[in-house]
Design a protein around this motif. Structure first.
Motif, PDB file in Angstrom:
ATOM      1  N   ALA A  17       0.831  -1.203   0.000  1.00 35.21           N
ATOM      2  CA  ALA A  17       0.000   0.000   0.000  1.00 35.21           C
ATOM      3  C   ALA A  17       0.870   1.259   0.000  1.00 35.21           C
TER       4      ALA A  17
ATOM      5  N   ALA B 206       1.153   4.075  -2.943  1.00 35.67           N
ATOM      6  CA  ALA B 206       0.974   5.499  -2.675  1.00 35.67           C
ATOM      7  C   ALA B 206       2.163   6.315  -3.195  1.00 35.67           C
TER       8      ALA B 206
ATOM      9  N   THR C  90      -7.204   9.950   1.274  1.00 33.79           N
ATOM     10  CA  THR C  90      -7.088   8.532   0.921  1.00 33.79           C
ATOM     11  C   THR C  90      -5.638   8.168   0.640  1.00 33.79           C
TER      12      THR C  90
ATOM     13  N   MET D 257      -3.197   5.364   2.517  1.00 34.13           N
ATOM     14  CA  MET D 257      -2.404   4.343   1.826  1.00 34.13           C
ATOM     15  C   MET D 257      -0.935   4.472   2.180  1.00 34.13           C
TER      16      MET D 257
ATOM     17  N   SER E 202      -5.484  -0.581   1.662  1.00 34.79           N
ATOM     18  CA  SER E 202      -4.768  -1.063   0.486  1.00 34.79           C
ATOM     19  C   SER E 202      -5.071  -0.188  -0.722  1.00 34.79           C
ATOM     20  N   TYR E 203      -4.294  -0.388  -1.763  1.00 29.93           N
ATOM     21  CA  TYR E 203      -4.528   0.358  -3.006  1.00 29.93           C
ATOM     22  C   TYR E 203      -5.888   0.004  -3.593  1.00 29.93           C
TER      23      TYR E 203
ATOM     24  N   GLY F  41      -8.462   2.012  -1.935  1.00 34.23           N
ATOM     25  CA  GLY F  41      -8.422   3.364  -2.484  1.00 34.23           C
ATOM     26  C   GLY F  41      -9.112   3.462  -3.838  1.00 34.23           C
TER      27      GLY F  41
END
Length: 504
Positions: free
Chosen positions: A60, A64, A155, A159, A165-166, A169
């Motif tokens: 994650a 990001a 958000t 992350m 987690s992605y 998102g």
């Protein structure tokens, strides 16, 4: 003085009788050992799960970080000054006019891209090749990154800290992108705490429900607009299989699924009553649904008269020994890849016409293409289509049958119309080659070496290894008279060397 245990013999009915027996110590020791081993297993389990959780949080955080980097790249390329510098015309004294395109027909012209479009296409193609993903995937990644780094910073922060987690998102982005920004900020703040505890599926349901109450437009209006996005997509799968996706209205797709299920259930009931069908050959509901869909799609006649089997143009390469049934060497379906030998023989047997292309059974080198397919340019196009298989830009999978033939070295710059100077490019990548700083050279064997504006080299290889196509003896034809539409290049090939309708 004796102990109480010695004074009173043990009662056989006492549940603790065994524990007080002569083996009590051994039982207690075994019990403690099992308990210790179990505690050790639980400790090991916790440690390994913690490692997996830490790795998951690391993914994650990395996603990001990638989002921030891609957002910065997108912002840099959107600057008008930088966009102008990525235009090939910037280093030239003059400005290029319209560009030629379309390999299969007479040359036509299209308008040149503006600076911003050139920069956008350049960044997408660079990222796609660097990350080894498709252009559409790279474009989506860049678009998502711009949203995360812009209106969805909360958000992105979650992350970055590994709290979500992605994929969580992405769910938030998918739902928030449908409502105004001022509403989106409030909904994001309401959903983020839930995103830290819910699974992706549960979060999607909750986010969709909350978004429905906040959306400024009614569901009727949105559903009407969504109908315009309907379509059908195909994707090749391993082992000679493929997936057909139909995106349509909820009532249509649900009704179709219900009809297929009813057909399958009635068919399965009939098969169960048929004693002639072996038990291991009885089909499941899912298998019958798939067979029924194939029958309805391929053979079902619509009001417009379509149906009655497969009529689409396909190109299947079948080794001659496979065709004769002597080997089980797979055939090759254009746009997909290897298919089982019996399927290749079945398709070949039902083909209305065949193009003879004999290959060496071991090396695969071309031995003959047959006299009736010897004409130029049709035979040369067919040979290139078989060799390339797809668009030859890195990562592109669009079939050659839906791509254009491009001169690697431009014809107007002396590039011959020959098999070792031609390759298939889809429309977008054809324009990318001619309107951006991407460049390409062709090496022996049809290998293309692309150089990106950032200086990275990417090689693409032909889908099928073929020897050079046979050529007719040279004809002594008079040179063509130069015309304003197609001037004869000073050092280029003569008309007698070129097809009647030269590729791009």
């Amino acid at each position: 003085m004796s102990s109480p245990a010695e004074q009173f013999p043990p009662d056989p009915d006492d549940p603790d009788h065994d524990a007080r027996g002569p083996d009590a110590g051994a039982h207690e020791h075994a019990h403690r050992r099992r308990r210790t081993l179990q505690e050790q297993a639980r400790t090991t389990l916790a440690r390994k799960v913690a490692k997996a959780q830490k790795a998951h949080r690391g993914i994650a955080k990395a996603n990001a970080k990638r989002a921030r980097v891609l957002a910065d790249l997108q912002q840099w390329s959107s600057d008008p000054v930088n966009a102008k510098l990525l235009n090939p015309d910037y280093a030239l004294e003059g400005v290029r006019g319209p560009v030629l395109t379309d390999a299969q027909a007479s040359p036509r012209t299209i308008a040149a891209w503006e600076d911003q479009e050139i920069a956008r296409r350049t960044v997408i193609s660079e990222v796609a090749c660097a990350l080894h993903v498709a252009d559409r995937t790279a474009e989506n990644l860049i678009g998502e990154s711009a949203l995360f780094a812009g209106p969805m910073k909360a958000t992105l922060t979650a992350m970055s800290q590994g709290e979500i987690s992605y994929r969580h998102g992405q769910v938030l982005m998918e739902q928030l992108s449908f409502i105004p920004l001022e509403e989106a900020a409030e909904l994001e703040a309401e959903l983020l705490p839930a995103a830290k505890d819910l699974t992706v599926g549960k979060l999607k349901v909750k986010a969709r429900r909350l978004r429905e109450h906040r959306h400024p437009e009614t569901l009727t209006v949105r559903a009407t607009a969504a109908v315009a996005e309907r379509g059908v997509w195909w994707e090749g799968r391993p082992d000679g299989m493929g997936t057909l996706t139909w995106y349509g209205t909820a009532e249509q797709t649900q009704a179709a699924h219900d009809r297929l299920t009813r057909i399958a259930q009635s068919t399965q009931d009939a098969e169960r009553q048929d004693d002639n069908i072996p038990e291991d050959q009885r089909r499941t509901i899912s298998q019958i649904c798939a067979d029924a869909l194939a029958d309805l799609t391929l053979d079902g006649v619509t009001p417009t008269g379509t149906g009655g089997g497969i009529h689409g143009q396909v190109m299947v390469t079948v080794p001659v020994l496979t065709l004769l049934g002597r080997t089980e060497e797979p055939g090759f379906l254009e746009g997909y890849g290897p298919i089982p030998a019996d399927v290749a023989r079945e398709i070949t047997g039902g083909a209305p016409s065949l193009t003879r292309l004999l290959t060496h059974p071991e090396t695969g080198a071309v031995l003959s293409v047959g006299k009736k397919c010897y004409t130029v340019p049709a035979d040369l196009r067919r040979w290139l289509r078989l060799r390339d298989g797809t668009c030859r830009f890195p990562g592109c999978t669009r079939p050659a049958s839906r791509s254009e033939i491009d001169h690697t070295t431009a014809w107007e710059h002396g590039g011959p119309t020959d098999y070792d100077n031609l390759a298939h490019l889809c429309g977008p990548h054809h324009r990318l080659k001619h309107q951006t700083l991407w460049s390409v050279v062709q090496e022996p064997g049809g290998i293309l070496v692309w150089t990106s504006p950032a200086g990275a080299a990417h090689r693409t290889y032909p889908e099928t290894t073929l020897g050079p196509p046979p050529t007719l003896p040279p004809k002594h034809a008079p040179s063509a008279t130069p015309t304003p539409e197609r001037p004869t290049p000073p050092s280029g090939p003569t008309a007698g060397d070129l097809p009647g309708e030269p590729p791009f």
